[in-house]
Scaffold this active site. Sequence first.
Site, short mmCIF file in Angstrom:
data_model
loop_
_atom_site.label_atom_id
_atom_site.label_comp_id
_atom_site.label_asym_id
_atom_site.label_seq_id
_atom_site.Cartn_x
_atom_site.Cartn_y
_atom_site.Cartn_z
CG HIS A 1 -4.26 -1.18 -2.02
ND1 HIS A 1 -5.37 -1.80 -2.55
CD2 HIS A 1 -4.71 -0.40 -1.01
CE1 HIS A 1 -6.45 -1.42 -1.89
NE2 HIS A 1 -6.07 -0.56 -0.93
CG MET B 1 -8.04 7.66 2.56
SD MET B 1 -7.10 7.59 4.10
CE MET B 1 -6.57 5.88 4.09
CB SER C 1 -0.91 0.01 1.23
OG SER C 1 -1.61 1.23 1.31
CG HIS D 1 -9.85 0.96 -1.13
ND1 HIS D 1 -9.44 0.63 0.14
CD2 HIS D 1 -11.20 1.05 -1.08
CE1 HIS D 1 -10.51 0.53 0.92
NE2 HIS D 1 -11.58 0.78 0.20
CG ASP E 1 -5.58 2.58 0.97
OD1 ASP E 1 -6.58 1.90 0.69
OD2 ASP E 1 -4.58 2.11 1.54
CG MET F 1 -12.20 -1.87 4.40
SD MET F 1 -10.54 -1.47 3.77
CE MET F 1 -9.77 -0.73 5.23
CG MET G 1 -11.43 3.90 1.60
SD MET G 1 -10.26 3.66 2.96
CE MET G 1 -8.73 3.72 2.06
CG ASP H 1 -6.76 -2.46 2.72
OD1 ASP H 1 -5.76 -2.28 3.43
OD2 ASP H 1 -7.22 -1.58 1.97
#
Length: 227
Positions: free
Chosen positions: A31, A35, A6, A64, A33, A135, A66, A173
Amino acid sequence: MIIAPSLLAANFGRFAGETARVEKAGAKWLHLDIMDGHFVPNISFGPEVVRVLRPLTKMFLDVHLMCSRPEILLEPFAKAGADQMIVHVELGDRVTPLLWKIKSLGKKVGLAINPPTAMSHVEPYLAQIDVLLIMTVNPGFGGQPFITETLPKIQQAAAWRRERNLKCRIEADGGINFQTAADCARSGADTLVSGTGLFGRRNFKAALKKMQKIVDLEGRRAPSRFS
């Protein structure tokens, strides 16, 4: 068995160098993330980071989202070079159009579920997705401890996949280190996202190799996908 380091746990001041280090260590996936400060309390990075990294790596970019409004980000991330985009089942009646939009952009489709959300919410979508991301921490911050109570969710997803002959990957994850990676692989996960569990080690390449060996072994002990 895939391990996806990540980028959230990498050095934010040298993303290009960190990406090269991850690929040189042997990772096939990276990966990312995303946000927004609303769906989760933290803010990370956006499509521009993917656009800059895309020509620098052949790794599969696993994005991903979020985010409360992923619909405004799908096209920018697709154009930037994302290979897969994952949205959250907690978005409710917006999930179906989001999944179709990702497919229409020619990208792999993922659905994520947070620890407090019942697995019944993802069940209707399993045949439509390429990956189910479970998650194993509450999303928003890296470095959190693994929530052991999420393992039955992985086991449930693996059982559904076997029973219905589904093709989707099961991704875990959050809080993934050597021990929890083994637990997830044994439970049926075939894709593990690890941030501080890898980047926090002095020798990233050795840590990745060790984790890969562990999950390959434990994955063979898990019930067969199509048995």
